[in-house]
Scaffold this active site. Structure first.
Site, PDB file in Angstrom:
ATOM      1  N   GLU A   1      12.625   8.586  23.418  1.00 20.98           N
ATOM      2  CA  GLU A   1      13.206   8.803  24.774  1.00 20.98           C
ATOM      3  C   GLU A   1      12.215   8.349  25.816  1.00 20.98           C
ATOM      4  OE1 GLU A   1      13.480  12.618  26.395  1.00 20.98           O
ATOM      5  OE2 GLU A   1      14.671  11.808  27.992  1.00 20.98           O
TER       6      GLU A   1
ATOM      7  N   HIS B   1      14.453   9.428  37.952  1.00 20.36           N
ATOM      8  CA  HIS B   1      14.266  10.038  36.593  1.00 20.36           C
ATOM      9  C   HIS B   1      12.963   9.167  35.876  1.00 20.36           C
ATOM     10  CE1 HIS B   1      15.057  12.731  33.388  1.00 20.36           C
ATOM     11  NE2 HIS B   1      15.224  11.988  32.522  1.00 20.36           N
TER      12      HIS B   1
ATOM     13  N   TYR C   1       9.218  10.963  34.373  1.00 15.45           N
ATOM     14  CA  TYR C   1       8.609  11.051  33.339  1.00 15.45           C
ATOM     15  C   TYR C   1       7.023  11.119  33.376  1.00 15.45           C
ATOM     16  CZ  TYR C   1      12.562   9.667  30.628  1.00 15.45           C
ATOM     17  OH  TYR C   1      13.686   9.593  29.902  1.00 15.45           O
TER      18      TYR C   1
ATOM     19  N   THR D   1      20.625  15.172  27.370  1.00 15.97           N
ATOM     20  CA  THR D   1      19.572  15.924  27.250  1.00 15.97           C
ATOM     21  C   THR D   1      19.879  17.527  27.811  1.00 15.97           C
ATOM     22  OG1 THR D   1      17.872  14.205  27.477  1.00 15.97           O
ATOM     23  CG2 THR D   1      17.242  16.451  28.333  1.00 15.97           C
TER      24      THR D   1
ATOM     25  N   GLU E   1      19.457  17.047  22.144  1.00 21.33           N
ATOM     26  CA  GLU E   1      20.382  15.972  23.148  1.00 21.33           C
ATOM     27  C   GLU E   1      21.828  16.365  22.527  1.00 21.33           C
ATOM     28  OE1 GLU E   1      17.273  14.898  21.957  1.00 21.33           O
ATOM     29  OE2 GLU E   1      16.398  14.749  23.934  1.00 21.33           O
TER      30      GLU E   1
ATOM     31  N   CYS F   1      10.297  18.126  25.878  1.00 21.48           N
ATOM     32  CA  CYS F   1      11.339  17.763  26.873  1.00 21.48           C
ATOM     33  C   CYS F   1      11.777  19.221  27.274  1.00 21.48           C
ATOM     34  CB  CYS F   1      12.403  17.010  26.641  1.00 21.48           C
ATOM     35  SG  CYS F   1      13.702  16.923  27.635  1.00 21.48           S
TER      36      CYS F   1
ATOM     37  N   CYS G   1       6.414  13.974  32.666  1.00 25.37           N
ATOM     38  CA  CYS G   1       6.519  15.022  31.831  1.00 25.37           C
ATOM     39  C   CYS G   1       5.997  14.455  30.361  1.00 25.37           C
ATOM     40  CB  CYS G   1       7.942  15.224  31.449  1.00 25.37           C
ATOM     41  SG  CYS G   1       9.029  13.898  30.571  1.00 25.37           S
TER      42      CYS G   1
ATOM     43  N   CYS H   1      15.225  18.340  34.486  1.00 27.59           N
ATOM     44  CA  CYS H   1      15.058  17.258  35.636  1.00 27.59           C
ATOM     45  C   CYS H   1      16.308  16.443  35.612  1.00 27.59           C
ATOM     46  CB  CYS H   1      13.669  16.399  35.081  1.00 27.59           C
ATOM     47  SG  CYS H   1      12.702  17.033  34.070  1.00 27.59           S
TER      48      CYS H   1
HETATM   49 FE1  SF4 Z   1      13.058  15.896  29.666  1.00 23.37          FE
HETATM   50 FE2  SF4 Z   1      11.029  14.432  30.711  1.00 23.37          FE
HETATM   51 FE3  SF4 Z   1      13.647  13.832  31.045  1.00 23.37          FE
HETATM   52 FE4  SF4 Z   1      12.553  16.183  32.435  1.00 23.37          FE
HETATM   53  S1  SF4 Z   1      12.055  14.083  32.728  1.00 23.37           S
HETATM   54  S2  SF4 Z   1      14.703  15.583  31.223  1.00 23.37           S
HETATM   55  S3  SF4 Z   1      11.369  16.539  30.400  1.00 23.37           S
HETATM   56  S4  SF4 Z   1      12.606  13.580  29.329  1.00 23.37           S
HETATM   57 FE    FE Z   2      15.104  11.811  30.023  1.00 23.53          FE
END
Ligand code: SF4
Ligand code: FE
Length: 485
Positions: A444, A290, A294, A189, A255, A98, A296, A102
């Site tokens: 997460e 958000h 993801y 985060t 976190e 992570c 990500c 974001c």
């Molecule tokens: Fe972390 Fe993914 Fe959330 Fe961005 S979207 S803060 S990388 S978990």
């Molecule tokens: Fe997150």
């Protein structure tokens, strides 16, 4: 735009009140457990200066017309939303964890919509305030932490009925210069890698909860804010000599529990104040953005698939048909995650404020898949990696003059591959599926941006079931239904 070293230097100037293992952390940036998470955020700054990634990482500000880091941008088109998805995947695939930035981007985009809507209905001036704040963020290229999740106490009770009112962050006093707030935000985060923290309510609220319906931004080191670092599985391996056992030798996430102990917020940084009927909309918009972010997880999935193919080769098992098929399945699941994020971006639309919002139904579908597929991808990775991933002795044993040669001999796979490299790739798979990075890749994925049930509620609200029934009935010739069921 800052580069990575300017970002690091800017963090050193913050006077954050951070605790870990019961002690105050005096030097946050160099703390070995925290440092890899700072490295991951720093990459969001570094890549913005790389011509190869210019299209994804940078964009023209709609406020100033200047080139800015996309993490500080308000989406002005579906193309912006699509690039955001691709940026999230890119960074996940380069960090394997992570990268934290974001949440602030998603909070700012949600606020750009909701402050406008509040003003329209209530005659307030939140949107102008917010845009001024945004200009400051863009101009200085800051990282913001988007803080939504309150501790929530007894889940059956709304904020005003909690025996302890601090279970949801709330206003305790109003002065002519601003407000005093108290409460906490959990699981935050990237908290101690952020310059600013943006607070939002965590649930829809009613009139009795008006004191809890607040949104504002503060410098991360504002007086009265304390950070208590969360633990991650295998975190203290970062204190050990060597780096094999860490798995990911460069990056990580973090976190923290963030406490607000009677913290002062000036009026010009308040974006919602007791407009309880808009709390739900802010939550919904932030969560949808958000859930898109993801992508990500598809990026981290890329790393895990790459690691799994590598260990298959190191083990000499890559030609087995079931191994090949499992790798295909991992890719199928991973690309399906990406599809959801891309789809909700493509189907996004313009809001009255001018900001583009993702298609919220598809964003929820995307996130619902994220609560499941990474677990299956991780299971397949562990299947192919084999048990050695969790029974491997330590790097110190490997380096030991007494026993190291035995590990060297007995943990050899393909003779062309060094035992050390085989250990490294196994530790990376362990890191993502069981270690520090599993926080981001698995738990997460389950609970971040809302637990699975939150998406199912949104899906049930947003699908047009009646329309689907109408089409079905028409096709099979049901024309005489007298009573509506
Ligand atoms: Fe972390 Fe993914 Fe959330 Fe961005 S979207 S803060 S990388 S978990
Ligand atoms: Fe997150």
């Amino acid at each position: 735009m800052m580069n990575a070293s300017e970002y690091e230097a800017s963090l050193r100037k913050l006077k954050l009140n951070v605790y870990m293992f019961g002690k105050k952390v005096e030097n946050v940036v160099d703390e070995p457990i925290i440092r890899p998470s700072m490295n991951a955020v720093a990459l969001t700054y570094e890549l913005a200066h790389d011509p190869q990634y210019e299209d994804l990482m940078t964009v023209k500000s709609h406020l100033s017309g200047k080139k800015i880091n996309r993490f500080t941008h308000i989406h002005q088109s579906t193309d912006d939303l699509i690039r955001k998805t691709k940026m999230c995947r890119l960074l996940g695939s380069l960090t394997g964890c992570c990268f934290q930035r974001c949440v602030g981007m998603d909070a700012m985009n949600a606020l750009s919509i909701v402050t406008f809507d509040i003003d329209k209905k209530m005659g307030t001036e939140y949107n102008q305030r917010f845009l001024k704040y945004l200009e400051f963020i863009q101009e200085n290229d800051l990282t913001c932490d988007g803080a939504m999740t309150d501790p929530k106490g007894d889940r059956s009770l709304p904020p005003h009925k909690q025996p302890d009112p601090d279970m949801f962050l709330h206003v305790v006093k109003e002065t002519k210069d601003g407000i005093i707030v108290r409460g906490a935000k959990a699981h935050q985060t990237g908290a101690v890698n952020s310059h600013e923290i943006i607070i939002m309510p965590t649930i829809a609220m009613r009139e009795d909860d008006a004191d809890w319906a607040v949104s504002f931004a503060l410098p991360a080191d504002a007086p009265g804010i304390t950070y208590i670092m969360g633990r991650q599985s295998c975190d203290t391996r970062k204190y050990e000599d060597g780096n094999i056992d860490r798995g990911n030798v460069l990056y990580g996430g973090h976190e923290a529990l963030v406490i607000f102990d009677n913290v002062f917020v000036p009026w010009d940084r308040i974006f919602m104040y007791k407009e309880y009927e808009f709390a739900g909309k802010l939550v919904e918009n932030f969560a949808s953005y958000h859930r898109q972010s993801y992508a990500c997880k598809a990026g981290v999935g890329d790393v895990l698939i790459g690691a799994t193919q590598t260990i298959a080769e190191y083990n000499g098992a890559e030609k087995a048909s079931h191994v090949k098929d499992k790798i295909i399945e991992m890719n199928h699941l991973n690309e399906t995650l990406f599809c959801g994020s891309i789809a909700c971006a493509c189907e996004g639309g313009k809001q009255p404020s001018g900001t583009y919002l993702v298609n919220t139904l598809l964003a929820n579908i995307c996130k619902q898949n994220v609560t499941r597929f990474p677990y299956e991808i991780a299971r397949l990775a562990q299947d192919i990696a084999g048990g050695l991933m969790v029974t491997l002795p330590s790097e110190e044993d490997f380096r030991s003059p007494d026993v190291g040669h035995w590990l060297e001999k007995y943990f050899k796979g393909n003779e062309k591959v060094s035992t050390e490299n085989r250990m490294r790739i196994l530790r990376l798979i362990e890191n993502i599926t069981l270690g520090t990075a599993a926080v981001g890749y698995l738990t997460e994925s389950m609970h971040g941006a809302g637990s699975p049930q939150a998406q199912r509620i949104m899906i049930s609200r947003q699908v047009n079931l009646a329309q689907k029934q109408k089409e079905a009935k028409k096709l099979c010739g049901i024309t005489d239904e007298k009573v509506s069921l």
